[in-house]
Write an enzyme that holds these catalytic residues in place. Structure first.
Site, PDB file in Angstrom:
ATOM      1  N   SER A 130       0.825  -1.205   0.000  1.00  0.00           N
ATOM      2  CA  SER A 130       0.000   0.000   0.000  1.00  0.00           C
ATOM      3  C   SER A 130       0.856   1.251   0.000  1.00  0.00           C
ATOM      4  O   SER A 130       1.965   1.262   0.549  1.00  0.00           O
ATOM      5  CB  SER A 130      -0.884  -0.007   1.250  1.00  0.00           C
ATOM      6  OG  SER A 130      -1.481   1.252   1.472  1.00  0.00           O
ATOM      7  N   TYR A 154      -1.949   0.492  10.268  1.00  0.00           N
ATOM      8  CA  TYR A 154      -2.151  -0.196   8.986  1.00  0.00           C
ATOM      9  C   TYR A 154      -0.918  -0.066   8.111  1.00  0.00           C
ATOM     10  O   TYR A 154      -0.411  -1.057   7.574  1.00  0.00           O
ATOM     11  CB  TYR A 154      -3.367   0.387   8.263  1.00  0.00           C
ATOM     12  CG  TYR A 154      -3.490  -0.088   6.833  1.00  0.00           C
ATOM     13  CD1 TYR A 154      -3.855  -1.400   6.547  1.00  0.00           C
ATOM     14  CD2 TYR A 154      -3.234   0.767   5.767  1.00  0.00           C
ATOM     15  CE1 TYR A 154      -3.952  -1.848   5.235  1.00  0.00           C
ATOM     16  CE2 TYR A 154      -3.340   0.342   4.461  1.00  0.00           C
ATOM     17  CZ  TYR A 154      -3.695  -0.966   4.196  1.00  0.00           C
ATOM     18  OH  TYR A 154      -3.783  -1.408   2.896  1.00  0.00           O
TER      19      TYR A 154
END
Length: 328
Positions: A130, A154
């Site tokens: 990501s 995250y």
């Protein structure tokens, strides 16, 4: 080819499974149907992929289990030629309240896949990373050599998993590639994404809500461009051992995105503003030249075309999809 897609009932994983089945491959999907977002979307993705299998020479198998189950992962990886490891917990904001869960799924789950593959002749493991690994930008667009200093649990979990993927390539010789996705959107996306919320509100005569002043920028990447990047890795080893940015044709301010969605649905509406979450990145923008050179990646869907495609899909699926958006 035997392809394993972990998280294959999710947004990107579901599109990958459908594409590979349509292309005639035998696809196994591993997904635990985590209710992070309503499982109706995952059930829909499964139906779409099974319909694709009925129309092609490919085969589709669903395994309802978890990447944290070592024995299940071991068995499935040993059956596969290529693994697309999409399985993981998404959501920057939610990770702030549940950091251990993100570590358990995103890091430990990735280790299970890598360990299972270590004693096999796997052709490739493609890991879904990501843009959240970058954190605050020093300069834009991000190149793969930009510092990685994530600002959310995250992002930390994705970076840790990515480092393990690289280490298993360097130490054990596993053919691996990590793809850093930049805000992927499109049909069947998670209902709590900005674009889905903008569309839902405008279709109900409500102004879209922008969190912050709207000057934040994002590199929104249409899901079909992401699928093309993943599919390209079936036919080349040129990217093995690397990390690649997978972004779009350009970035856009959030307020401009909101206005574009609004204008496409109801030009008479205004724009509302809410409080910005500190875990959200200020700006993202991908330099995709490395992916272009190594796998021929060419994002072709502009934000305007992508939003229009999503709005058209939304209209067709509004009866079941909109309640999920409204409750997210």
């Amino acid at each position: 080819m035997q392809i394993l897609v972990t998280g294959g009932a999710g947004f990107i994983g579901g599109h990958l499974a459908e594409r590979f089945v349509r292309d005639g491959h035998d696809v196994t999907v591993l997904d635990n149907f985590d209710p992070f977002y309503d499982t109706q979307i995952k059930e829909h993705n499964v139906r779409v992929a099974r319909a694709a299998a009925d129309e092609s020479d490919g085969a589709y198998r669903l395994v309802r289990d978890d990447v944290r189950d070592e024995s299940v992962v071991d068995d499935l990886v040993h059956e596969a030629d290529v693994v697309y490891h999409q399985g993981g917990v998404a959501g920057v904001r939610r990770s702030v309240d549940h950091p251990r869960e993100y570590n358990d799924v995103n890091v430990e789950g990735t280790l299970n896949v890598l360990e299972a593959a270590r004693e096999t002749d796997i052709e490739r493991i493609v890991f879904a990373s990501s843009s959240s690994v970058y954190g605050k930008p020093i300069e834009l667009p991000y190149t793969e050599t930009h510092q990685t200093k994530p600002v959310s649990p995250y992002g930390v979990s994705k970076l840790a998993a990515e480092r393990y993927v690289e280490a298993y390539h360097d130490v054990y010789g596993l053919p691996t590639v990590s793809l850093r996705y930049f805000t992927v959107y499109g049909p069947r996306m998670r209902p709590n994404m900005a674009i889905s919320n903008f569309v839902s509100r405008t279709m109900n005569g409500e102004p879209p809500v922008v969190y912050g002043d709207g000057t934040q920028t994002r590199d929104f990447t249409f899901v079909e461009d992401v699928v093309d990047a993943n599919a390209a890795l079936l036919g080349t080893s040129r990217a093995d051992g690397t990390v690649l940015n997978i972004g779009s044709t350009g970035n856009i301010q959030i307020i401009e995105l909101a206005k574009h969605v609004r204008d496409a649905v109801d030009e008479e509406l205004g724009i509302e503003f809410g409080e910005r979450n500190d875990a959200d990145a200020e700006h993202t923008h991908a330099d995709v030249s490395k992916a272009r050179e190594s796998i021929g990646y060419e994002p072709s869907t502009s934000i305007r075309a992508g939003v229009e495609a999503f709005i058209a899909w939304y209209r067709e699926n509004r009866d079941w999809y909109e309640p999920l958006v409204r409750s997210s």
